[in-house]
Scaffold this active site. Structure first.
Site, PDB file in Angstrom:
ATOM      1  CG  HIS A 142      -4.730  13.324   4.484  1.00  0.00           C
ATOM      2  ND1 HIS A 142      -6.007  13.558   3.681  1.00  0.00           N
ATOM      3  CD2 HIS A 142      -4.295  12.221   4.050  1.00  0.00           C
ATOM      4  CE1 HIS A 142      -5.993  12.537   2.718  1.00  0.00           C
ATOM      5  NE2 HIS A 142      -4.955  11.669   3.062  1.00  0.00           N
ATOM      6  CB  THR A 172      -0.852  -0.203   1.297  1.00  0.00           C
ATOM      7  OG1 THR A 172      -1.591  -1.064   1.184  1.00  0.00           O
ATOM      8  CG2 THR A 172      -2.052   1.250   1.201  1.00  0.00           C
TER       9      THR A 172
END
Lengths: 484, 419
Positions: A49, A40
Site C-alpha cells: 500500500h 494470514t
C-alpha cells in the site's frame, strides 16, 4: 535460555527475526504450523500500500509509509518479486468526490509522494477496463504488489542465515514469569527466554491476554478472494481499489507479481480463528462488488478461491510495544492490512526497540542479502542451457502450467528452512499454483518430496499435520471400509 | 533441428497423426512428449472398452496405446520423451526442453497440435469451504491408484458424472474404498450411458442428478462434504442439504483442451470448444498448423480421437506437398436445433480429399430426433436419433460424392428436428 523468542513465523515474526538478526544474541522463532507463512501472510491481497489510507498520526500510517519506502530495496536485497505498479482508488459518483479528496489529503499528510486526483478521462487512459461510470480516481504511483510468500520466506531464510533458530509444529500453550525470564510452555516442551515477542497474528490477543493486565481483543475478519488465470494478466495493470461509498467497503482488482489477476477481499467478522473457509455468500458478494468498478471482469477465469483472516484489533491500530503488566513481553498485535506492507518497518522498529531495551550489539558479519529459488525463466537461453548441462534437473519440467522444473523443486526442498510439503513447494516455486491447480504435478512433487526427504510417499502432506495426501495402498483395506 | 512435421504430444492423437503422416509418405516426423512414455492418459486408463470401433475388440487403455506405439516404433518415427514444449512461434519455431539436450530449438514445416486436455479444478468450480488435502480431480486419483498403487482416500464423494468420475467410482470401490454418492449439477449425466450402468448401477452407487457440493469441511484433511439439490438456475436450494462423512472429494466436472501453446502462437480458439477453430483439413487459423484429438474438442471415445488425428496427419502431408492454398472458399458449417458446435467449423469443398467426418455435440438431452445434413437445402443425409445427449459426440459423414453432386455449393447446414 534464549535472549529472544519470537512467536509466529508469519511476515511480522519473520521480519522482526530478520532485523533482529543484525544483532548478537540467541534467538528462536516458534511456529505452530509446519512452515513459515501459513496463516494470514499466505492469504491476503499481496499489495504494497502507498499509505494514503491509514489515519494520519496513527502507528499504522507511519509503518505503512516506511514499509512502502523500504520495500524496493528489500526486494533487491532478499530477491523476492515486487513491482511498483501504482494504485487507483476509483470514485463512482460525484457525491463521493469529497471522500476521495479527503483520502488524498490524508495521504499527503501521511507523507505519500506523487499522489494525484485524476479525472475520468485520465483514469480510463491509465486503466481502460475501469467502469465507464467512474468519475475520478486517486492515483498513487508508489503503490505496489509483492509475492507475500517469498517476502515472508526470504525474511525467514535471511534470519536463519544470520543465526536465528526456527522450531515448527510448536504451539504455545502458556507462559510463566520467574526470576526475570519467561518460560514458554508448548506442545513440545518448555522454552526459556529473557524476552518474548508476540507476533501470533489472529492469536496475538490470546497470547497477550495470558500475561497482560490490559486486555486486547482481536476479531478474525475473513476475506474471500478469487485468483484468475494468467491469461487475464493484462486485464488491469494498476491495483484498483473502490472508494468506500454507498456500496460499503469495496473490494480490489489487481494484477499479481506473477501475472494473475486477484479479486478480493470480502470483510466478514467471524469467531473461529481457523475459519479460513470460503462461503458461497462470500464469493457471490465478492464477484458482485468487483464487477461494479471494472467492465467485464473475467471471473469465469477463476483458477482458485481462498480466504484469509485479518487480525482486526478493536481500535484498528497496530499494537507494538511492551505489554502492560508483562515486562519483557513485546506485542506485535493487530497487524492487519497494511501489515504486509508495514512488515519491514515493524521489523526494523521492533529490532531497534529491542536493541535499546537489551543493549544489543551489532554483528560483525551480518549477511544482508539472500538469493531466492533460481527461476530459469529469468535466464538467457545461453545461461539456461549451461545450467541444464551442469544440473540436468533444470531441464525437467514438473509443473506444466507454471513451467516449474525439478531443479527449482530440489532447491526449495534443500535450502535453509526448506519445503516439507506440497504447499511448501508451491509457495517457494509456484509448482501447483497454475491453472490446473496441481492436478498433473502433485503426484510428481509428492514423489520428489518423498525421495529427497527419505520418507514414504504416504507420509507426504499437503500442509503438515493430518493433511496426508495418500491414505494407503490399493486393496489394503478391501472389505473393511465397505462393511462398516 | 528441422523436421517436416512436428507433433506436440505423444498421446493417442499424436501417435495416430504421426503414423498416418508416415503412411502418407512423410519421413521427417518428430513427436514431442512431456511424460515419461508415449501413450498419454491412456496409460492410466486400465479399464477396458477402448478400441471397439478401431480394432473390433475391447482393449484396456494401455493395450490400445501399445498398438499405436508399436506401429510408430515399427515405422521408426522419431520421438523425444520428458520433453516439454515451452513455446511455439507463429512461423513454426518450437522451443522445448529436456534433461539430456537442454533447450531444443526446432523449425517445423507443419505442426500438429495434439496436447490433449486437463480437468476442471476445484478452484475453477468455485466450490466454497476449506482447502484441505483429499480433494482430487478424478484423473489425478486415477493416476495415483492405477499407476502408483496409492489410495487417495477411503470414503469418497464424487462431484460430476463425467466418464473419468464414473470410471473412478468403480475403481475406488474395487480397490476397497466406499463411494458414497456421485453428485451431478446438471439434470443429466455428462458420461456415457454404459459407464453409468457398469460403474454406478452395478455397484449400487447412487447418482444424484441436479445436485452440487455446497461445502467442504476439514481443515487439514477432508472430513465431510455437503451436497444440495439445485434448481433450474443451477443454484442450491436451501433445505435440501445432505451431509456425508468422508475423507475424499473427487471432481469430474469437465475437461478443458490445453491450448496455452496454441494461444501463444496466435491460433484462433473457439469459445465453445476451447479448442482451435479448424477447417476441413483440421487446419487452424495458422496455415500448416493442424489440431486433433482432445486439444481440438473433447471426445467421448478414443477411437474417434485416433480417426480424427489420422486425418490431420494426412492433411499435414498434403499441405507439405501442395503448400498453402492461395484461393480458399471456406463455407461455414451452420447449424440449429441444439447443436453447440461442429468440427470442422468450415469447409472448402475443393480441398476435401477424403470423405469428411463432421463431429458435433448437442447442448441438452433430446429424445426422438432426426439429424439432417443439408447441402444448399438438399438433405443429403438423414439420421434418426432416439436419444441425443451432451455426453456423446455425434458424427455425420460428408462424402466426396455428396460434394461432387453440388458443384456450386454455398451452404452447409445441419439441423436437429423432432421426429
Amino acid at each position: 535460555m534464549y535472549d529472544i523468542i519470537i512467536i509466529g513465523a508469519g511476515v511480522t515474526g519473520c521480519a522482526v527475526a530478520r532485523y533482529l538478526s543484525r544483532y548478537e544474541g540467541r534467538m528462536l522463532v516458534l511456529e505452530k504450523a509446519e512452515d513459515v507463512c501459513c496463516g494470514t501472510s499466505k492469504a491476503n491481497s499481496a499489495i504494497v500500500h502507498a499509505g494514503f489510507d491509514a489515519a494520519h498520526g496513527s502507528l499504522m500510517a507511519k509503518m505503512n509509509l516506511e514499509g512502502n519506502l523500504m520495500m524496493p530495496q528489500l526486494a533487491k536485497d532478499l530477491d523476492f518479486a515486487f513491482k511498483m505498479n501504482g494504485s487507483l482508488v476509483v470514485c463512482m459518483s460525484e457525491e463521493d468526490l469529497p471522500k476521495l479528496r479527503a483520502l488524498y489529503e490524508n495521504g499527503v499528510k501521511n507523507g505519500v509522494k506523487e499522489l494525484e486526483i485524476v479525472d475520468a478521462k485520465r483514469l480510463h487512459e491509465l486503466e481502460p477496463n475501469v467502469s465507464k461510470n467512474a468519475v475520478a480516481a486517486l492515483w498513487a504511483p508508489t503503490g505496489g504488489i509483492v509475492c507475500p510468500f517469498n517476502l515472508t520466506i526470504a525474511l525467514a531464510e535471511n534470519a536463519f542465515d544470520n543465526g536465528v533458530e526456527f522450531q515448527f509444529n510448536t504451539e504455545v500453550t502458556g507462559f510463566t514469569w520467574e526470576d526475570g525470564y519467561w518460560t514458554i510452555h508448548t506442545n513440545h516442551g518448555d522454552f526459556e527466554s529473557r524476552y518474548v515477542i508476540n507476533a501470533a497474528g489472529v492469536y496475538s490477543d490470546v497470547l497477550h491476554n495470558m500475561v497482560s493486565t490490559r486486555k486486547l481483543h482481536i476479531t478474525p475478519r475473513r476475506g474471500d478472494y478469487c485468483l484468475l488465470d494468467k491469461n487475464t494478466g493484462s486485464f488491469v495493470s494498476h491495483t484498483i481499489f473502490q472508494l468506500p461509498g454507498k456500496l460499503g467497503k469495496g473490494v480490489l482488482v489487481s494484477p499479481t507479481v506473477h501475472g494473475n489477476t486477484i479479486v478480493g477481499p470480502t470483510a466478514i467478522d467471524i469467531e473461529d480463528r481457523e475459519g479460513t473457509n470460503t462461503t458461497a455468500e462470500g464469493l457471490n458478494d465478492l464477484i458482485e462488488k468487483a464487477g461494479a468498478t471494472v467492465e467485464n471482469l473475467p471471473i469465469r477465469q477463476t483458477i482458485t478461491s481462498f480466504a484469509g483472516l485479518r487480525a482486526h484489533e478493536d481500535h484498528h491500530e497496530f499494537v507494538i510495544g511492551e505489554a502492560e503488566g508483562a515486562q519483557q513481553f513485546i506485542d506485535c498485535a493487530g497487524i492487519e492490512s497494511p501489515g504486509l506492507t508495514s512488515s519491514p518497518a515493524i521489523g526494523l522498529h521492533v529490532s531497534e526497540l529491542m536493541r535499546n531495551l537489551m543493549g544489543l550489539k551489532e554483528k560483525e558479519h551480518f549477511i544482508a542479502t539472500r538469493r531466492g529459488v533460481l527461476d530459469p525463466k529469468t535466464l538467457s537461453k545461453e545461461d539456461y542451457q549451461k545450467l541444464i548441462r551442469e544440473k540436468p534437473a533444470y531441464g525437467q519440467i514438473i509443473c506444466r502450467c507454471e513451467q516449474v522444473t525439478e531443479g527449482e523443486i530440489l532447491d526449495a526442498i534443500h535450502r535453509p528452512l526448506g519445503a516439507k510439503s506440497l504447499d511448501g513447494v508451491k509457495r517457494r516455486t509456484r509448482a501447483g499454483m497454475g491453472r490446473c491447480q496441481a492436478g498433473f504435478c502433485s503426484p510428481r512433487v509428492m514423489e520428489i518430496l518423498a525421495r529427497e526427504l527419505h520418507v514414504e510417499q504416504s507420509e507426504i502432506t499437503k500442509c503438515g499435520g493430518a493433511s496426508r495426501l495418500i491414505v494407503g495402498t490399493n486393496k489394503d483395506k478391501l472389505g473393511e471400509v465397505q462393511d462398516k | 533441428m528441422r523436421y517436416d512435421i512436428v507433433i506436440i504430444g505423444g498421446g493417442p492423437a499424436g501417435l495416430s497423426a504421426a503414423i498416418a503422416a508416415y503412411d502418407a509418405g512423410c519421413r521427417s516426423i518428430l513427436i514431442l512428449e512431456r511424460d515419461v512414455q508415449l501413450g498419454g492418459i491412456l496409460n492410466q486408463c486400465i479399464h477396458n472398452g477402448f478400441g471397439l470401433h478401431t480394432f473390433g475388440e475391447e482393449l484396456t487403455g494401455p493395450e490400445y496405446a501399445a498398438r499405436y506405439i508399436t506401429q510408430a516404433l515399427d515405422r521408426k518415427i522419431e520421438y523425444k520423451l520428458n520433453t516439454m514444449v515451452l513455446s511455439i512461434s507463429e512461423d513454426k519455431h518450437i522451443t522445448a526442453v529436456n534433461r539430456e539436450e537442454g533447450l531444443i530449438e526446432i523449425d517445423a514445416r507443419a505442426i500438429i497440435l495434439t496436447m490433449g486436455c486437463r480437468e476442471r479444478s476445484r478452484g475453477a468450480l468455485n466450490i466454497p469451504g476449506y482447502r484441505p488435502a483429499g480433494i482430487y480431480s478424478a484423473g489425478t486419483a486415477q493416476r495415483l491408484v492405477n499407476m502408483e498403487g496409492f489410495m487417495p482416500g477411503r470414503r469418497v464423494v464424487i462431484l460430476g458424472s463425467g466418464d473419468i468420475g464414473l470410471i473412478m467410482a468403480r475403481r475406488m470401490t474395487l480397490e476397497g474404498a466406499k463411494v458414497l454418492v456421485v453428485a451431478e449439477l446438471l439434470p443429466y449425466s455428462g458420461g456415457l450411458k454404459r459407464n453409468i450402468v457398469q460403474c454406478l448401477n452395478d455397484f449400487d452407487i447412487p447418482l444424484k442428478l441436479s445436485h452440487t457440493v455446497v461445502n467442504i469441511e476439514g481443515k487439514e484433511r477432508v472430513s465431510g462434504i455437503t451436497i444440495a439439490e439445485v434448481g433450474p438456475d443451477r443454484k442450491p436450494i436451501p433445505g435440501t442439504e445432505i451431509h456425508y462423512d468422508c475423507d475424499t472429494l473427487l471432481l469430474s466436472c469437465g475437461l478443458i483442451p490445453e491450448n496455452e501453446l496454441s494461444r501463444g502462437m496466435g491460433v484462433d480458439i473457439s469459445p465453445v470448444t476451447n479448442g482451435p477453430v479448424v477447417d476441413e483439413s483440421l487446419q487452424t487459423s495458422i496455415p500448416g498448423v493442424f489440431a486433433a484429438g482432445n486439444v481440438l474438442h473433447v471426445h467421448d471415445l478414443v477411437d474417434y480421437v485416433s480417426e480424427e488425428a489420422a486425418a490431420a496427419g494426412r492433411a499435414a502431408v498434403r499441405y507439405l506437398s501442395q503448400g498453402e492454398t492461395a484461393e480458399r472458399h471456406e463455407i461455414p458449417v451452420t447449424f440449429e436445433g441444439g447443436i453447440r458446435y461442429t468440427v470442422p467449423a468450415s469447409i472448402d469443398p475443393k480441398l476435401v480429399a477424403d470423405d469428411l467426418v463432421l463431429r458435433f455435440r448437442v447442448g441438452g438431452v433430446m429424445k426422438k430426433r432426426v439429424v439432417k445434413l443439408l447441402l444448399d437445402g438438399d438433405a443429403v443425409l438423414t439420421r434418426k436419433r432416439p436419444v441425443m445427449a451432451p455426453g456423446e459426440m455425434e458424427e455425420l459423414k460428408l462424402t466426396k460424392d455428396m460434394l461432387d453432386a453440388h458443384p456450386s455449393l454455398t451452404r452447409i447446414h445441419i439441423t436437429v428436428e423432432e421426429a
